[in-house]
Design a protein around this motif. Structure first.
Motif, short mmCIF file in Angstrom:
data_model
loop_
_atom_site.label_atom_id
_atom_site.label_comp_id
_atom_site.label_asym_id
_atom_site.label_seq_id
_atom_site.Cartn_x
_atom_site.Cartn_y
_atom_site.Cartn_z
N PHE A 85 2.88 0.95 8.72
CA PHE A 85 1.86 1.94 8.40
C PHE A 85 2.43 3.36 8.49
N HIS A 86 2.29 4.16 7.44
CA HIS A 86 2.79 5.54 7.39
C HIS A 86 4.26 5.63 7.83
N GLN A 87 5.04 4.60 7.48
CA GLN A 87 6.37 4.51 8.08
C GLN A 87 7.24 5.74 7.89
N ILE A 88 7.32 6.24 6.66
CA ILE A 88 8.28 7.33 6.41
C ILE A 88 7.79 8.62 7.07
N LYS A 89 6.48 8.84 7.00
CA LYS A 89 5.95 10.04 7.67
C LYS A 89 6.24 9.97 9.17
N ARG A 90 6.09 8.80 9.75
CA ARG A 90 6.34 8.65 11.19
C ARG A 90 7.83 8.73 11.51
N TYR B 158 5.95 15.61 0.68
CA TYR B 158 5.71 14.93 -0.59
C TYR B 158 6.48 13.61 -0.57
N LEU B 159 5.83 12.57 -1.08
CA LEU B 159 6.44 11.25 -1.04
C LEU B 159 6.16 10.51 -2.34
N LYS B 160 7.22 9.95 -2.90
CA LYS B 160 7.05 9.21 -4.16
C LYS B 160 7.93 7.97 -4.13
N THR C 12 12.72 2.27 -2.20
CA THR C 12 13.34 3.60 -2.18
C THR C 12 12.31 4.66 -2.52
N TYR C 13 12.31 5.72 -1.73
CA TYR C 13 11.36 6.83 -1.89
C TYR C 13 12.10 8.14 -2.09
N PHE C 14 11.49 9.01 -2.89
CA PHE C 14 11.94 10.40 -2.95
C PHE C 14 11.06 11.15 -1.95
N ARG D 290 0.82 -1.20 0.00
CA ARG D 290 0.00 0.00 0.00
C ARG D 290 0.85 1.25 0.00
N LEU D 291 0.40 2.23 -0.75
CA LEU D 291 0.95 3.59 -0.61
C LEU D 291 -0.18 4.43 -0.06
N ASP D 292 0.14 5.43 0.75
CA ASP D 292 -0.89 6.31 1.28
C ASP D 292 -1.62 7.02 0.14
N LYS D 293 -2.81 7.54 0.44
CA LYS D 293 -3.61 8.20 -0.60
C LYS D 293 -2.83 9.36 -1.24
N ASP D 294 -2.05 10.08 -0.44
CA ASP D 294 -1.33 11.23 -1.00
C ASP D 294 0.07 10.88 -1.52
N THR D 295 0.46 9.61 -1.47
CA THR D 295 1.78 9.20 -1.97
C THR D 295 1.68 8.84 -3.46
N GLU D 296 2.74 9.18 -4.21
CA GLU D 296 2.78 8.85 -5.63
C GLU D 296 3.81 7.74 -5.85
N1 URA Z 1 5.67 5.61 4.10
C1 URA Z 1 4.63 6.46 4.29
O1 URA Z 1 4.57 7.18 5.26
N2 URA Z 1 3.67 6.47 3.34
C2 URA Z 1 3.70 5.71 2.23
O2 URA Z 1 2.80 5.79 1.39
C3 URA Z 1 4.79 4.84 2.07
C4 URA Z 1 5.77 4.79 3.01
#
Ligand code: URA
Length: 240
Positions: free
Chosen positions: A187-192, A203-205, A134-136, A103-109
């Motif tokens: 869940f929401h790992q990078i944001k957290r 912004y997350l891609k 890997t995310y930008f 899953r990617l969050d609704k606002d993630t590309e």
């Molecule tokens: N981490 C996040 O917080 N959101 C995502 O969609 C993917 C990874």
């Protein structure tokens, strides 16, 4: 490939529900190798037999694999009452049983693999396998070198265990954009993770997942089938 009933063949390829396609078969609308077949139980060899409905050939796809550049605003689900889903974006699909791998969050590309290959999805998502993603990332405040160290070593995101070691690269001059590679998918790992260092993701891609890289030619919302080479790399990866 194996043999399946004619009604299942047509229902699998989204020509109608099982009872709708049965009716069509009994009406005489379906040909196998040029001959009308009125028995829904007739066995089709999916590797050999040519099936057509009202003169139009229907080819069988056992498994489908699509690379989608997920746009913001759609949800990573197969069905949703309110929002458009990533599966809705695959307008040329044949199979009805497609789902997003992870899953990617609704606002993630970014990169999302859409398939009906459950075994492959399991291999890519299994926490044991630690598949790199890997995310930008664009963030609100410049990241400090201490933050980079903390994020790379693992941070407390309010769960029992800290995040696993991660890798940060390509930090912009201003320090507000970077690439982050993680090996888990909480869940929401990078944001957290950025919250844990008092920052905020703007912004997350997703750029890559295991051996798959997002095709730069795909605009958000666009997709394509995987190439033979990508399929080979994925299967090799899953077999590890
Ligand atoms: N981490 C996040 O917080 N959101 C995502 O969609 C993917 C990874």
């Amino acid at each position: 490939m194996g043999r399946i009933r004619l009604d299942k063949f047509l229902a699998d390829m989204s020509l109608g529900t099982r009872s709708e396609v049965k009716k069509e078969i009994k009406k005489g609308s379906v040909q196998v190798n040029g001959m009308t077949v009125k028995n829904p139980e007739y066995k089709i060899d999916t590797g050999k037999d040519l099936v057509s409905v009202k003169g139009r050939q229907v080819s069988y796809a056992q498994m489908e694999y699509y690379m989608l550049n997920k746009p913001a605003g759609v949800v990573s689900a197969t069905e949703d009452k309110r929002d458009k889903t990533v599966v809705d974006l695959i307008t040329e699909k044949k199979r009805k049983d497609l789902f997003p791998v992870g899953r990617l969050d609704k606002d993630t590309e970014g990169l999302l693999l859409i398939t009906n290959d459950g075994a492959l999805a399991h291999e890519l998502l299994s926490p044991r396998k630690h598949v790199d993603k890997t995310y930008f990332v664009k963030i609100k405040d410049p990241v400090s070198s201490e933050d980079v160290k903390r994020l790379e070593n693992g941070v407390d995101i309010g769960e029992e265990k800290q995040t696993l070691p991660a890798k940060i690269s390509r930090i912009s001059q201003e320090g507000t954009s970077l690439c982050l590679t993680i090996r888990e998918g909480r869940f929401h790992q990078i944001k957290r993770m950025f919250q844990a260092v008092d920052n905020e993701v703007l912004y997350l891609k997703r750029l890559s997942m295991g051996p798959l890289d997002l095709d730069e030619n795909l605009a958000p919302g666009e997709y394509r089938t995987l190439t033979e080479e990508e399929m080979k790399r994925l299967k090799e990866h899953a077999g590890k």
